[in-house]
Design a protein around this motif. Sequence first.
Motif, PDB file in Angstrom:
ATOM      1  N   SER A   6       0.829  -1.197   0.000  1.00  0.00           N
ATOM      2  CA  SER A   6       0.000   0.000   0.000  1.00  0.00           C
ATOM      3  C   SER A   6       0.868   1.253   0.000  1.00  0.00           C
ATOM      4  O   SER A   6       0.603   2.206  -0.737  1.00  0.00           O
ATOM      5  CB  SER A   6      -0.920  -0.014   1.218  1.00  0.00           C
ATOM      6  N   ASN A   7       1.914   1.264   0.807  1.00  0.00           N
ATOM      7  CA  ASN A   7       2.832   2.405   0.846  1.00  0.00           C
ATOM      8  C   ASN A   7       3.564   2.565  -0.479  1.00  0.00           C
ATOM      9  O   ASN A   7       3.752   3.678  -0.961  1.00  0.00           O
ATOM     10  CB  ASN A   7       3.832   2.260   1.983  1.00  0.00           C
ATOM     11  N   GLN A   8       3.965   1.452  -1.077  1.00  0.00           N
ATOM     12  CA  GLN A   8       4.645   1.520  -2.367  1.00  0.00           C
ATOM     13  C   GLN A   8       3.696   2.048  -3.441  1.00  0.00           C
ATOM     14  O   GLN A   8       4.087   2.873  -4.266  1.00  0.00           O
ATOM     15  CB  GLN A   8       5.180   0.147  -2.769  1.00  0.00           C
ATOM     16  N   ASP A   9       2.461   1.596  -3.418  1.00  0.00           N
ATOM     17  CA  ASP A   9       1.469   2.084  -4.383  1.00  0.00           C
ATOM     18  C   ASP A   9       1.268   3.587  -4.234  1.00  0.00           C
ATOM     19  O   ASP A   9       1.224   4.321  -5.217  1.00  0.00           O
ATOM     20  CB  ASP A   9       0.129   1.369  -4.212  1.00  0.00           C
ATOM     21  N   ARG A  10       1.151   4.036  -2.988  1.00  0.00           N
ATOM     22  CA  ARG A  10       0.980   5.460  -2.719  1.00  0.00           C
ATOM     23  C   ARG A  10       2.196   6.248  -3.209  1.00  0.00           C
ATOM     24  O   ARG A  10       2.068   7.304  -3.815  1.00  0.00           O
ATOM     25  CB  ARG A  10       0.780   5.669  -1.224  1.00  0.00           C
ATOM     26  N   TRP A  11       3.376   5.726  -2.955  1.00  0.00           N
ATOM     27  CA  TRP A  11       4.618   6.379  -3.377  1.00  0.00           C
ATOM     28  C   TRP A  11       4.651   6.499  -4.897  1.00  0.00           C
ATOM     29  O   TRP A  11       4.978   7.554  -5.442  1.00  0.00           O
ATOM     30  CB  TRP A  11       5.805   5.589  -2.849  1.00  0.00           C
ATOM     31  N   LEU A  12       4.295   5.422  -5.593  1.00  0.00           N
ATOM     32  CA  LEU A  12       4.289   5.459  -7.053  1.00  0.00           C
ATOM     33  C   LEU A  12       3.259   6.448  -7.580  1.00  0.00           C
ATOM     34  O   LEU A  12       3.521   7.179  -8.536  1.00  0.00           O
ATOM     35  CB  LEU A  12       4.026   4.058  -7.621  1.00  0.00           C
ATOM     36  N   ARG A  13       2.085   6.491  -6.951  1.00  0.00           N
ATOM     37  CA  ARG A  13       1.055   7.435  -7.389  1.00  0.00           C
ATOM     38  C   ARG A  13       1.503   8.874  -7.180  1.00  0.00           C
ATOM     39  O   ARG A  13       1.118   9.756  -7.954  1.00  0.00           O
ATOM     40  CB  ARG A  13      -0.267   7.158  -6.674  1.00  0.00           C
ATOM     41  N   MET A  14       2.308   9.124  -6.159  1.00  0.00           N
ATOM     42  CA  MET A  14       2.819  10.478  -5.929  1.00  0.00           C
ATOM     43  C   MET A  14       3.654  10.950  -7.115  1.00  0.00           C
ATOM     44  O   MET A  14       3.719  12.139  -7.408  1.00  0.00           O
ATOM     45  CB  MET A  14       3.677  10.537  -4.669  1.00  0.00           C
ATOM     46  N   HIS A  15       4.286  10.010  -7.808  1.00  0.00           N
ATOM     47  CA  HIS A  15       5.121  10.365  -8.951  1.00  0.00           C
ATOM     48  C   HIS A  15       4.344  10.445 -10.252  1.00  0.00           C
ATOM     49  O   HIS A  15       4.814  11.042 -11.215  1.00  0.00           O
ATOM     50  CB  HIS A  15       6.261   9.344  -9.118  1.00  0.00           C
ATOM     51  N   THR A  16       3.194   9.833 -10.297  1.00  0.00           N
ATOM     52  CA  THR A  16       2.448   9.783 -11.551  1.00  0.00           C
ATOM     53  C   THR A  16       1.160  10.583 -11.526  1.00  0.00           C
ATOM     54  O   THR A  16       0.616  10.894 -12.579  1.00  0.00           O
ATOM     55  CB  THR A  16       2.115   8.322 -11.909  1.00  0.00           C
ATOM     56  N   ASP A  17       0.656  10.933 -10.368  1.00  0.00           N
ATOM     57  CA  ASP A  17      -0.611  11.641 -10.239  1.00  0.00           C
ATOM     58  C   ASP A  17      -0.401  12.897  -9.390  1.00  0.00           C
ATOM     59  O   ASP A  17      -0.332  12.824  -8.167  1.00  0.00           O
ATOM     60  CB  ASP A  17      -1.657  10.723  -9.601  1.00  0.00           C
ATOM     61  N   SER A  18      -0.310  14.028 -10.056  1.00  0.00           N
ATOM     62  CA  SER A  18      -0.025  15.278  -9.330  1.00  0.00           C
ATOM     63  C   SER A  18      -1.138  15.628  -8.347  1.00  0.00           C
ATOM     64  O   SER A  18      -0.904  16.353  -7.374  1.00  0.00           O
ATOM     65  CB  SER A  18       0.198  16.427 -10.307  1.00  0.00           C
ATOM     66  N   ASN A  19      -2.341  15.122  -8.531  1.00  0.00           N
ATOM     67  CA  ASN A  19      -3.430  15.384  -7.578  1.00  0.00           C
ATOM     68  C   ASN A  19      -3.142  14.776  -6.210  1.00  0.00           C
ATOM     69  O   ASN A  19      -3.621  15.286  -5.197  1.00  0.00           O
ATOM     70  CB  ASN A  19      -4.757  14.841  -8.108  1.00  0.00           C
ATOM     71  N   MET A  20      -2.372  13.702  -6.184  1.00  0.00           N
ATOM     72  CA  MET A  20      -2.016  13.069  -4.908  1.00  0.00           C
ATOM     73  C   MET A  20      -1.233  14.043  -4.030  1.00  0.00           C
ATOM     74  O   MET A  20      -1.361  14.041  -2.816  1.00  0.00           O
ATOM     75  CB  MET A  20      -1.166  11.819  -5.133  1.00  0.00           C
ATOM     76  N   ARG A  21      -0.427  14.873  -4.634  1.00  0.00           N
ATOM     77  CA  ARG A  21       0.423  15.792  -3.881  1.00  0.00           C
ATOM     78  C   ARG A  21      -0.355  16.941  -3.256  1.00  0.00           C
ATOM     79  O   ARG A  21       0.112  17.548  -2.310  1.00  0.00           O
ATOM     80  CB  ARG A  21       1.515  16.355  -4.777  1.00  0.00           C
ATOM     81  N   GLU A  22      -1.517  17.231  -3.790  1.00  0.00           N
ATOM     82  CA  GLU A  22      -2.300  18.361  -3.272  1.00  0.00           C
ATOM     83  C   GLU A  22      -2.732  18.137  -1.829  1.00  0.00           C
ATOM     84  O   GLU A  22      -3.012  19.090  -1.112  1.00  0.00           O
ATOM     85  CB  GLU A  22      -3.501  18.620  -4.172  1.00  0.00           C
ATOM     86  N   ARG A  23      -2.779  16.889  -1.390  1.00  0.00           N
ATOM     87  CA  ARG A  23      -3.166  16.587  -0.009  1.00  0.00           C
ATOM     88  C   ARG A  23      -2.007  16.744   0.970  1.00  0.00           C
ATOM     89  O   ARG A  23      -2.191  16.690   2.171  1.00  0.00           O
ATOM     90  CB  ARG A  23      -3.707  15.165   0.090  1.00  0.00           C
ATOM     91  N   LEU A  24      -0.808  16.948   0.444  1.00  0.00           N
ATOM     92  CA  LEU A  24       0.375  17.063   1.300  1.00  0.00           C
ATOM     93  C   LEU A  24       0.486  18.466   1.876  1.00  0.00           C
ATOM     94  O   LEU A  24      -0.062  19.425   1.346  1.00  0.00           O
ATOM     95  CB  LEU A  24       1.639  16.768   0.480  1.00  0.00           C
TER      96      LEU A  24
END
Length: 106
Positions: A6-24
Motif C-alpha cells: 500500500s505504501n509503495q502504491d501510494r509512493w508510485l502514485r505520488m510520482h504519476t498523479d499530481s493530484n495526490m500531492r495536493e493533499r500534502l
Amino acid sequence: MIEQNSNQDRWLRMHTDSNMRERLSKQLRESWDKSDACKVDYWNALPEKIPPGEFAKTKTKNRRLYIYTNSVIDFPLSQINYPECGVLLFDKTGCLLQLYGNKEFL
C-alpha cells in the motif's frame, strides 16, 4: 506485507498523479517539486536491500549513533501530534538504520 505494498502504491502514485500531492503539507509538496525540478530518478533512487547478516553488522558498527539518536529523538517525537511526522536515521553510507514515528508515518 499488504501495508508495505500500500505504501509503495501510494509512493508510485505520488510520482504519476499530481493530484495526490495536493493533499500534502506545503513543505512536503515543495520537497516533491524540488525533486522533480532536479530530475531525481525515483525509479533508481530506491535503496538496495542488503542481506540480514550484513545489516546486522552495519547496525553493530553504528551502535553509538543509534543509541545517541534514540536518546535525542524518541521523547521529542512522542510529543508531536502530527501523524505524518517522523525521522529516518541513515549511516554515512546511506543505509537506513531506523525509522522513528507513529504508526501512520511508519
